[in-house]
Design a protein around this motif. Structure first.
Motif, PDB file in Angstrom:
ATOM      1  N   VAL A   1      46.173  39.008  50.710  1.00  0.00           N
ATOM      2  CA  VAL A   1      46.345  38.425  52.071  1.00  0.00           C
ATOM      3  C   VAL A   1      46.837  40.685  51.827  1.00  0.00           C
ATOM      4  O   VAL A   1      46.303  41.188  52.986  1.00  0.00           O
ATOM      5  CB  VAL A   1      48.143  38.695  52.325  1.00  0.00           C
ATOM      6  N   PHE A   2      47.192  41.379  51.202  1.00  0.00           N
ATOM      7  CA  PHE A   2      47.119  42.638  51.102  1.00  0.00           C
ATOM      8  C   PHE A   2      44.754  43.660  50.990  1.00  0.00           C
ATOM      9  O   PHE A   2      45.107  44.350  51.258  1.00  0.00           O
ATOM     10  CB  PHE A   2      48.261  43.345  50.082  1.00  0.00           C
ATOM     11  N   GLY A   3      44.042  42.097  50.895  1.00  0.00           N
ATOM     12  CA  GLY A   3      43.090  43.024  50.438  1.00  0.00           C
ATOM     13  C   GLY A   3      42.513  44.207  49.568  1.00  0.00           C
ATOM     14  O   GLY A   3      42.015  45.070  49.803  1.00  0.00           O
ATOM     15  N   ARG A   4      43.389  44.540  48.827  1.00  0.00           N
ATOM     16  CA  ARG A   4      43.343  44.932  47.925  1.00  0.00           C
ATOM     17  C   ARG A   4      44.114  44.832  46.365  1.00  0.00           C
ATOM     18  O   ARG A   4      44.793  43.395  46.076  1.00  0.00           O
ATOM     19  CB  ARG A   4      44.307  46.619  47.788  1.00  0.00           C
ATOM     20  N   LYS A   5      43.630  45.463  44.917  1.00  0.00           N
ATOM     21  CA  LYS A   5      43.593  44.973  43.472  1.00  0.00           C
ATOM     22  C   LYS A   5      44.308  45.064  43.230  1.00  0.00           C
ATOM     23  O   LYS A   5      45.454  46.656  43.585  1.00  0.00           O
ATOM     24  CB  LYS A   5      42.497  45.383  42.930  1.00  0.00           C
ATOM     25  N   PHE A   6      45.853  44.517  42.665  1.00  0.00           N
ATOM     26  CA  PHE A   6      46.403  44.875  41.617  1.00  0.00           C
ATOM     27  C   PHE A   6      46.883  44.965  40.493  1.00  0.00           C
ATOM     28  O   PHE A   6      47.487  45.710  39.681  1.00  0.00           O
ATOM     29  CB  PHE A   6      48.133  44.340  42.015  1.00  0.00           C
ATOM     30  N   TYR A   7      46.175  44.521  40.154  1.00  0.00           N
ATOM     31  CA  TYR A   7      45.714  44.951  38.020  1.00  0.00           C
ATOM     32  C   TYR A   7      44.754  43.988  38.390  1.00  0.00           C
ATOM     33  O   TYR A   7      43.976  43.972  39.086  1.00  0.00           O
ATOM     34  CB  TYR A   7      46.829  44.250  37.461  1.00  0.00           C
ATOM     35  N   ASP A   8      44.547  44.418  36.787  1.00  0.00           N
ATOM     36  CA  ASP A   8      42.944  44.769  36.213  1.00  0.00           C
ATOM     37  C   ASP A   8      42.774  42.967  35.663  1.00  0.00           C
ATOM     38  O   ASP A   8      41.456  42.473  36.783  1.00  0.00           O
ATOM     39  CB  ASP A   8      42.565  45.325  35.237  1.00  0.00           C
ATOM     40  N   GLU A   9      43.675  42.767  34.754  1.00  0.00           N
ATOM     41  CA  GLU A   9      43.536  41.779  34.841  1.00  0.00           C
ATOM     42  C   GLU A   9      43.637  40.494  35.126  1.00  0.00           C
ATOM     43  O   GLU A   9      44.499  40.221  34.766  1.00  0.00           O
ATOM     44  CB  GLU A   9      43.476  41.279  33.231  1.00  0.00           C
ATOM     45  N   PRO A  10      42.191  39.108  35.143  1.00  0.00           N
ATOM     46  CA  PRO A  10      42.574  38.083  36.165  1.00  0.00           C
ATOM     47  C   PRO A  10      43.242  37.104  35.382  1.00  0.00           C
ATOM     48  O   PRO A  10      42.813  35.546  35.113  1.00  0.00           O
ATOM     49  CB  PRO A  10      41.676  37.415  36.542  1.00  0.00           C
TER      50      PRO A  10
ATOM     51  N   MET B   1      43.474  34.310  39.947  1.00  0.00           N
ATOM     52  CA  MET B   1      44.259  35.432  40.046  1.00  0.00           C
ATOM     53  C   MET B   1      43.908  36.410  41.001  1.00  0.00           C
ATOM     54  O   MET B   1      43.298  37.181  41.136  1.00  0.00           O
ATOM     55  CB  MET B   1      44.156  36.181  39.030  1.00  0.00           C
ATOM     56  N   ARG B   2      44.721  35.813  42.039  1.00  0.00           N
ATOM     57  CA  ARG B   2      44.106  36.768  43.729  1.00  0.00           C
ATOM     58  C   ARG B   2      44.398  38.330  43.212  1.00  0.00           C
ATOM     59  O   ARG B   2      44.054  39.165  43.579  1.00  0.00           O
ATOM     60  CB  ARG B   2      44.749  36.564  44.565  1.00  0.00           C
ATOM     61  N   TYR B   3      46.043  38.491  42.418  1.00  0.00           N
ATOM     62  CA  TYR B   3      46.296  39.794  42.609  1.00  0.00           C
ATOM     63  C   TYR B   3      45.056  40.832  42.063  1.00  0.00           C
ATOM     64  O   TYR B   3      45.143  42.096  41.580  1.00  0.00           O
ATOM     65  CB  TYR B   3      47.659  39.997  42.527  1.00  0.00           C
ATOM     66  N   ALA B   4      44.777  40.172  41.056  1.00  0.00           N
ATOM     67  CA  ALA B   4      43.106  40.785  40.079  1.00  0.00           C
ATOM     68  C   ALA B   4      42.214  40.721  41.026  1.00  0.00           C
ATOM     69  O   ALA B   4      41.245  41.410  40.827  1.00  0.00           O
ATOM     70  CB  ALA B   4      42.997  40.062  38.680  1.00  0.00           C
TER      71      ALA B   4
END
Ligand SMILES: [Zn+2]
Length: 196
Positions: free
Chosen positions: A40-49, A32-35
């Protein structure tokens, strides 16, 4: 601005009454890349993968995974259910030239309904990620399923993934080779329940 169908009741569940969790297995890998900040943004958007989908979407994904296994491939899950608040963060994070790659929060995303999944492939024998025309969430022309200036294996993998996912009960989109919507997504509400 919240979409009118936004449902805020907690519905994440480990039974089959709501969203179901996709667990890793021999031929399904959860990445889960957004965890993480590996996106592409180089930042986390949520905690749980963790990957959650509606039961019909999960069933279709398992059907696709079974079929790909016979071809020597596993499925890499990059994103699945995503709360509405994350769609809003993503929308705000992209500049106007890349808005076509993210859902407009005014309408909500199919990811917010637990009906969309972002996937790639890995080779079951080596465990290596299968070559694709671009990285996941490369928001350039390379993400398009029409992009041809890539290697033959990349084209072959892209086509195989799409053929199997469509056969299993998903629809692809032109702009992103990795994104698939489960048939019947319209019937599910936009959710804003945190991933847990
Ligand atoms: Zn997607």
């Amino acid at each position: 601005m919240l979409p009118c169908t936004l449902q805020s009741q907690p519905v994440l569940s480990t039974d089959d009454s709501a969203l179901v969790r996709i667990l890793p297995s021999e031929n399904i890998r959860i990445d889960m890349r957004y965890a993480t900040d590996n996106n592409v943004f180089g930042r986390k958007f949520y905690d749980e993968p963790k990957a959650w989908l509606t039961k019909p979407a999960a069933t279709a994904l398992f059907r696709a995974a079974d079929s790909l296994k016979t071809l020597g491939f596993g499925i890499l899950v990059y994103d699945a259910y995503r709360p509405w608040s994350v769609t809003k963060l993503l929308w705000d994070a992209v500049d106007s030239t890349r808005k076509k790659y993210v859902a407009n929060p005014a309408k909500g995303s199919r990811h917010n309904r637990g009906c969309a999944v972002d996937v790639g492939l890995f080779h079951l024998d080596s465990g290596l990620t299968a070559e694709m025309p671009s990285a996941f969430d490369d928001f350039t022309e390379r993400a398009s399923i029409l992009y041809q200036n890539c290697s033959e294996p990349a084209k072959k993998h892209r086509e195989m993934l799409r053929n199997v996912m469509v056969w299993a009960g998903f629809k692809g989109i032109t702009a992103e080779w990795w994104h698939f919507d489960a048939d019947g997504w319209e019937q599910w509400p936009v959710l804003n329940v945190p991933i847990r």
